[in-house]
Scaffold this active site. Sequence first.
Site, PDB file in Angstrom:
ATOM      1  N   ASP A   1      52.029  36.903  56.609  1.00 53.19           N
ATOM      2  CA  ASP A   1      53.087  35.682  56.921  1.00 53.19           C
ATOM      3  C   ASP A   1      54.514  36.138  56.427  1.00 53.19           C
ATOM      4  O   ASP A   1      54.406  37.042  55.778  1.00 53.19           O
ATOM      5  CB  ASP A   1      52.675  34.635  55.961  1.00 53.19           C
ATOM      6  CG  ASP A   1      51.454  33.873  56.357  1.00 53.19           C
ATOM      7  OD1 ASP A   1      50.909  33.982  57.721  1.00 53.19           O
ATOM      8  OD2 ASP A   1      50.634  33.107  55.618  1.00 53.19           O
TER       9      ASP A   1
ATOM     10  N   GLU B   1      46.967  39.780  56.882  1.00 52.31           N
ATOM     11  CA  GLU B   1      46.644  38.937  55.880  1.00 52.31           C
ATOM     12  C   GLU B   1      45.639  37.808  56.141  1.00 52.31           C
ATOM     13  O   GLU B   1      44.616  37.543  55.382  1.00 52.31           O
ATOM     14  CB  GLU B   1      48.054  38.366  55.562  1.00 52.31           C
ATOM     15  CG  GLU B   1      47.862  37.506  54.478  1.00 52.31           C
ATOM     16  CD  GLU B   1      49.142  36.442  53.920  1.00 52.31           C
ATOM     17  OE1 GLU B   1      50.256  36.972  54.523  1.00 52.31           O
ATOM     18  OE2 GLU B   1      49.003  35.692  53.393  1.00 52.31           O
TER      19      GLU B   1
ATOM     20  N   TYR C   1      28.536  38.238  29.707  1.00 55.33           N
ATOM     21  CA  TYR C   1      27.456  37.296  29.291  1.00 55.33           C
ATOM     22  C   TYR C   1      26.288  38.487  28.532  1.00 55.33           C
ATOM     23  O   TYR C   1      25.568  38.038  27.559  1.00 55.33           O
ATOM     24  CB  TYR C   1      26.552  36.847  30.411  1.00 55.33           C
ATOM     25  CG  TYR C   1      27.254  35.433  30.813  1.00 55.33           C
ATOM     26  CD1 TYR C   1      27.443  34.558  29.872  1.00 55.33           C
ATOM     27  CD2 TYR C   1      27.731  35.278  32.310  1.00 55.33           C
ATOM     28  CE1 TYR C   1      28.001  33.045  30.374  1.00 55.33           C
ATOM     29  CE2 TYR C   1      28.478  34.246  32.637  1.00 55.33           C
ATOM     30  CZ  TYR C   1      28.503  33.096  31.870  1.00 55.33           C
ATOM     31  OH  TYR C   1      29.277  31.917  32.159  1.00 55.33           O
TER      32      TYR C   1
END
Lengths: 362, 362
Positions: free
Chosen positions: B247, B195, B97
């Site tokens: 996982d 995780e 920006y």
Amino acid sequence: MSSQDERARRQLIDLAAEFYDQFDRGEVPEMTLPTRTKSNIEYDEDSGVWVYGDRTSTRSANSVRGARKLLKATYTIDFLARQLEEGRSSTLRELYYLSESWDSDEAAFSDQDESNQLIEDLEIVSDVTREDFHMRPEESGATLMGPLELREQTRRGEREIHCQKDVGEGGYQIPNNPDTIDFLDHDIEFILCVETGGMRDRLVENGFDTDHDALIVHLKGQPARATRRITKRLHDELDLPVVVFTDGDPWSYRIYGSVAYGSIKSAHLSEYLATPEAEFVGIQPEDIVEYDLPTDPLADSDVNALESELDDPRFTTDYWREQIELQLDIGKKAEQQALASRGLDFVTDEYLPDRLDQMGIL
Amino acid sequence: MSSQDERARRQLIDLAAEFYDQFDRGEVPEMTLPTRTKSNIEYDEDSGVWVYGDRTSTRSANSVRGARKLLKATYTIDFLARQLEEGRSSTLRELYYLSESWDSDEAAFSDQDESNQLIEDLEIVSDVTREDFHMRPEESGATLMGPLELREQTRRGEREIHCQKDVGEGGYQIPNNPDTIDFLDHDIEFILCVETGGMRDRLVENGFDTDHDALIVHLKGQPARATRRITKRLHDELDLPVVVFTDGDPWSYRIYGSVAYGSIKSAHLSEYLATPEAEFVGIQPEDIVEYDLPTDPLADSDVNALESELDDPRFTTDYWREQIELQLDIGKKAEQQALASRGLDFVTDEYLPDRLDQMGIL
């Protein structure tokens, strides 16, 4: 067990006792709940939040499907009551997996939507929040930074933490259940809830919390329950104004709406989570025009969301109608960080002081 | 300015001086970079991480497009050098920006991909990391919990924080630039990177960090640079083993891979971010079988990801080949929290002690 845990356990046991009494009277057991469809949720003008209407639904054991639902409810009640006795907690996902270990295969949840839904049902019928059942969400709330000293009751004992002096740049991490917190002392003038991490970091870097005695609450997008709960408690218990600073698009107005008025999904929790006195700072559509901010064009989905906000009772004020119609007219949206196009200090030196002055906060 | 800031500023000014000298010698200015395509990235067997190959590309001002790229680079260098002088920082999005405020319209970035890419280019040619340019990411790292006392240099002065005694249940929030941290003292036996938030909270609730003197690092899915950086520093400076618990699916193996070997996208940062000695705890495909965990079937995208991991040099060990082939064979995946199907304490009383014992950590 704390008295709060004891009350939660009692309410759960009462539910199970109700089933027992129904059996005992030779009745088919059932559980009655407010109907949780959009048509039975109304905006309560007095309290300024969403509440359920008068319609109710009944879960009865007069069908196999209904009986199985009540079976799952009793197993879950048993699990939650034990969890409270043992001073433990668990996540919604753990509950789903744990049901596989229950001795009735019929009681195992078929998916996590089912167990989540049951926990919400139990919240409603027992009038106890999920947090008081010691059920944690998957992801915790966000962070606080500002002149607040608090005491958190942790499993490792009490911790007294000043949310400027005792924390790093990252701030104080809100725990999953913010009702474990007592507010000890503060010099806060107002609570500033901020949508994005980038803007939160900008305000902290520029010392906005110290210069204006603001407590900066990072919302991290759509705020977690823990974040909304602590915001409400800060408002109610410390009698502090709450303002919400987000991007200038319809999804961010909904973030403001969920802080201020609650959400349709959690209408039963509005009194616990919503802060109807919270005010919107911006980015307002008129700011986009006034400050000539860099923008993106509205997508079709943005236009639809704005139009549906025009019909949303939370946004039927003159102020919101004017802003939303202006935004539809200019066809543009802007992010908080677009203020950086006028320099990194513009937001703290000009934009926020001006807006907060207009709002009577500064 | 700190000596680190001074070095970063010097490296940036040297880049600009190079353009100046090229002009001065009557040459067309240019900048040479390693080619950043997949074919020019190789797995370095010695260091165990991804590095760039020998091929290079040149950005030359001999076309309008190339000249504009170098113009943007010089404006960005000017901005970063000033930022370092002033002891300030900014986000990648603010830079994008902010470019709208530069006095040459030609220098404004057309989108954030362009500015992000330029910052990565500058990291490579200057050999200074983005963090040392004081560029913050949008979202910060995650949290630490364990027997570690550290000192963080904040803009408000130094903070000494013990990551068990001085923090709430939420833990210590890792700052955007963890190189502002000094490790003061610790009783850590090993670093356990986790995780999911639900599992992180389970380990903390069960006191796994106190019982085993583990430092629990929440990865929060694909870990942020700050999280990978502090993990590497903990390993290197305190000489501690690092294990990763995720996982049991191909996406989670990639999370492990990014902690251990770095990623193709940030091959220039492997030495700064990757911990090649990090070991994988699980969920292993063989755990799914051994513990009869609740599973979901592999989706087509999972199968494709597993097959591409069989060709990935990071996973061409006997161990990974065996595990991945087993998983393709059984056609199933399981989440960390599926261990709750054997009770809430199974993970801390049995699974982790067994696995860590097998791995020689406990």
